[in-house]
Design a protein around this motif. Sequence first.
Motif, PDB file in Angstrom:
ATOM      1  N   PHE A 239       0.825  -1.210   0.000  1.00 31.95           N
ATOM      2  CA  PHE A 239       0.000   0.000   0.000  1.00 31.95           C
ATOM      3  C   PHE A 239       0.860   1.262   0.000  1.00 31.95           C
ATOM      4  N   VAL A 240       1.855   1.326   0.884  1.00 28.92           N
ATOM      5  CA  VAL A 240       2.726   2.502   0.942  1.00 28.92           C
ATOM      6  C   VAL A 240       3.421   2.702  -0.401  1.00 28.92           C
ATOM      7  N   SER A 241       3.878   1.615  -1.012  1.00 33.53           N
ATOM      8  CA  SER A 241       4.564   1.714  -2.305  1.00 33.53           C
ATOM      9  C   SER A 241       3.613   2.177  -3.404  1.00 33.53           C
ATOM     10  N   SER A 242       2.356   1.737  -3.358  1.00 35.55           N
ATOM     11  CA  SER A 242       1.401   2.152  -4.381  1.00 35.55           C
ATOM     12  C   SER A 242       1.103   3.643  -4.283  1.00 35.55           C
ATOM     13  N   VAL A 243       0.996   4.166  -3.056  1.00 33.94           N
ATOM     14  CA  VAL A 243       0.790   5.608  -2.883  1.00 33.94           C
ATOM     15  C   VAL A 243       2.016   6.371  -3.370  1.00 33.94           C
ATOM     16  N   ARG A 244       3.202   5.877  -3.006  1.00 34.18           N
ATOM     17  CA  ARG A 244       4.452   6.522  -3.439  1.00 34.18           C
ATOM     18  C   ARG A 244       4.545   6.566  -4.953  1.00 34.18           C
ATOM     19  N   ASP A 245       4.290   5.434  -5.605  1.00 33.18           N
ATOM     20  CA  ASP A 245       4.409   5.378  -7.063  1.00 33.18           C
ATOM     21  C   ASP A 245       3.408   6.302  -7.739  1.00 33.18           C
ATOM     22  N   ALA A 246       2.189   6.337  -7.226  1.00 36.48           N
ATOM     23  CA  ALA A 246       1.167   7.219  -7.803  1.00 36.48           C
ATOM     24  C   ALA A 246       1.547   8.685  -7.614  1.00 36.48           C
ATOM     25  N   ALA A 247       2.106   9.029  -6.440  1.00 37.33           N
ATOM     26  CA  ALA A 247       2.517  10.414  -6.175  1.00 37.33           C
ATOM     27  C   ALA A 247       3.684  10.814  -7.075  1.00 37.33           C
ATOM     28  N   ASN A 248       4.637   9.901  -7.287  1.00 37.28           N
ATOM     29  CA  ASN A 248       5.748  10.194  -8.195  1.00 37.28           C
ATOM     30  C   ASN A 248       5.243  10.420  -9.613  1.00 37.28           C
ATOM     31  N   LYS A 249       4.293   9.589 -10.036  1.00 34.41           N
ATOM     32  CA  LYS A 249       3.741   9.717 -11.388  1.00 34.41           C
ATOM     33  C   LYS A 249       3.049  11.060 -11.568  1.00 34.41           C
ATOM     34  N   GLU A 250       2.444  11.575 -10.498  1.00 40.01           N
ATOM     35  CA  GLU A 250       1.737  12.852 -10.565  1.00 40.01           C
ATOM     36  C   GLU A 250       2.636  14.040 -10.202  1.00 40.01           C
ATOM     37  N   HIS A 251       3.943  13.795 -10.092  1.00 43.48           N
ATOM     38  CA  HIS A 251       4.923  14.855  -9.828  1.00 43.48           C
ATOM     39  C   HIS A 251       4.664  15.564  -8.501  1.00 43.48           C
ATOM     40  N   ILE A 252       4.312  14.813  -7.477  1.00 44.24           N
ATOM     41  CA  ILE A 252       3.975  15.418  -6.187  1.00 44.24           C
ATOM     42  C   ILE A 252       5.173  15.354  -5.249  1.00 44.24           C
ATOM     43  N   MET A 253       5.605  16.504  -4.794  1.00 43.06           N
ATOM     44  CA  MET A 253       6.720  16.581  -3.851  1.00 43.06           C
ATOM     45  C   MET A 253       6.214  16.360  -2.427  1.00 43.06           C
ATOM     46  N   ARG A 254       6.906  15.496  -1.679  1.00 45.42           N
ATOM     47  CA  ARG A 254       6.610  15.302  -0.264  1.00 45.42           C
ATOM     48  C   ARG A 254       7.805  15.786   0.549  1.00 45.42           C
ATOM     49  N   LEU A 255       7.522  16.552   1.604  1.00 45.12           N
ATOM     50  CA  LEU A 255       8.590  17.153   2.393  1.00 45.12           C
ATOM     51  C   LEU A 255       9.013  16.268   3.559  1.00 45.12           C
ATOM     52  N   ARG A 256       8.062  15.840   4.374  1.00 47.21           N
ATOM     53  CA  ARG A 256       8.353  14.933   5.484  1.00 47.21           C
ATOM     54  C   ARG A 256       7.226  13.921   5.582  1.00 47.21           C
ATOM     55  N   TYR A 257       7.566  12.745   6.097  1.00 52.27           N
ATOM     56  CA  TYR A 257       6.643  11.616   6.060  1.00 52.27           C
ATOM     57  C   TYR A 257       6.845  10.803   7.323  1.00 52.27           C
ATOM     58  N   PHE A 258       5.795  10.719   8.155  1.00 52.31           N
ATOM     59  CA  PHE A 258       5.878  10.028   9.437  1.00 52.31           C
ATOM     60  C   PHE A 258       4.817   8.929   9.512  1.00 52.31           C
ATOM     61  N   ILE A 259       5.179   7.828  10.164  1.00 47.73           N
ATOM     62  CA  ILE A 259       4.267   6.708  10.372  1.00 47.73           C
ATOM     63  C   ILE A 259       4.232   6.380  11.861  1.00 47.73           C
ATOM     64  N   LYS A 260       3.024   6.168  12.391  1.00 51.75           N
ATOM     65  CA  LYS A 260       2.917   5.736  13.776  1.00 51.75           C
ATOM     66  C   LYS A 260       1.737   4.771  13.922  1.00 51.75           C
ATOM     67  N   PRO A 261       1.822   3.833  14.869  1.00 54.44           N
ATOM     68  CA  PRO A 261       0.727   2.889  15.091  1.00 54.44           C
ATOM     69  C   PRO A 261      -0.472   3.598  15.714  1.00 54.44           C
ATOM     70  N   PHE A 262      -1.682   3.129  15.329  1.00 54.51           N
ATOM     71  CA  PHE A 262      -2.895   3.675  15.926  1.00 54.51           C
ATOM     72  C   PHE A 262      -3.995   2.630  15.824  1.00 54.51           C
ATOM     73  N   ASP A 263      -4.396   2.100  16.963  1.00 55.80           N
ATOM     74  CA  ASP A 263      -5.550   1.210  17.031  1.00 55.80           C
ATOM     75  C   ASP A 263      -5.440   0.039  16.038  1.00 55.80           C
ATOM     76  N   GLY A 264      -4.261  -0.578  15.994  1.00 53.20           N
ATOM     77  CA  GLY A 264      -4.050  -1.724  15.131  1.00 53.20           C
ATOM     78  C   GLY A 264      -3.803  -1.388  13.668  1.00 53.20           C
ATOM     79  N   LYS A 265      -3.828  -0.091  13.329  1.00 51.53           N
ATOM     80  CA  LYS A 265      -3.564   0.363  11.961  1.00 51.53           C
ATOM     81  C   LYS A 265      -2.294   1.209  11.961  1.00 51.53           C
ATOM     82  N   MET A 266      -1.904   1.680  10.796  1.00 49.50           N
ATOM     83  CA  MET A 266      -0.791   2.609  10.687  1.00 49.50           C
ATOM     84  C   MET A 266      -1.329   3.970  10.261  1.00 49.50           C
ATOM     85  N   ARG A 267      -0.891   5.007  10.957  1.00 46.68           N
ATOM     86  CA  ARG A 267      -1.302   6.369  10.647  1.00 46.68           C
ATOM     87  C   ARG A 267      -0.127   7.093   9.993  1.00 46.68           C
TER      88      ARG A 267
END
Length: 311
Positions: A239-267
Amino acid sequence: MLIRDIDKKLDMRLVLKVRQSTELFHATSELGLKLPSYVYGVDGTAWISTYFPKNIRGNSVNLLLNKFNAVEKEESYVVDSRINNVKDLAVVNKLMDLPSFVINRADISKGFLNIYSRFHSSDLENVSDLLAEYTSDLENSRVEWMGPSPGIMRTMDLINSEYPVSLVTYEFRLDIDDNDIAALAKDPGIIAELKNSESRDGKLKLVVYSENPEPLDMPGMHPISTHEGIYDLSFSSAFVSSVRDAANKEHIMRLRYFIKPFDGKMRVSVFLPSASMYEYNSILYEMARKKDHNVAIRYLLPYTQDLWDFL
């Protein structure tokens, strides 16, 4: 655990300048502007997306955009170009391989690609050795600044003062194949930060911060500073890779990217230029319509200091 709790865990800041001898860099150097940029890899080659806000006016800018076949986005134009200074960029890639080295952002001005980064002082000797190699190119390479890091929050303040920044936060459920980060989802005392945009062998790299006083013992986890609770981890996630690939294809710059656990999911919390906000959340909403990983968007907000009270 909040991002403010890891604000200065990476305690050193480094700014590098790499001269690029391309038509685009020559043309933009004459404009006297600092333009946000995003460096990414394609099949072993280095490319850069350069962003021209639509509020920049003038015949010289229009001619440049036409010449380099700029792609029109919601609030900006984007020009993709290949990086030709392979030698110096190879040293930057070696820096990126260091466990704690994080690329914050990049921009171009006066014919240089400027790379802003943070790292932990435990990597200082290795950084110094690589900078000795990097600065052997007296004409094209510069170490612009190296010293104590002002921290994540101050860095975002500085970026937002140059161009508007926004926050997108979304949550997703782990896939059965997300073994690399499954252990993270069970530990609420963890925040992970994506090191850079590069994917190698299908894996991305994280710096993991833990408030647990005991050393983390997870598959693939390597210590950067055990007593400060800092580690590095390579991981794969469809899932993370699919979002990354789609964002790269759309020329979207990301500045900072954080992941943390939340209620059994990833936020996931992503800081990006406000000009790219629409394109990025469109990708996420499309995945939500497909019921892909049960993704849910939690925040779409302009950057303010108040964000640090809940992120």
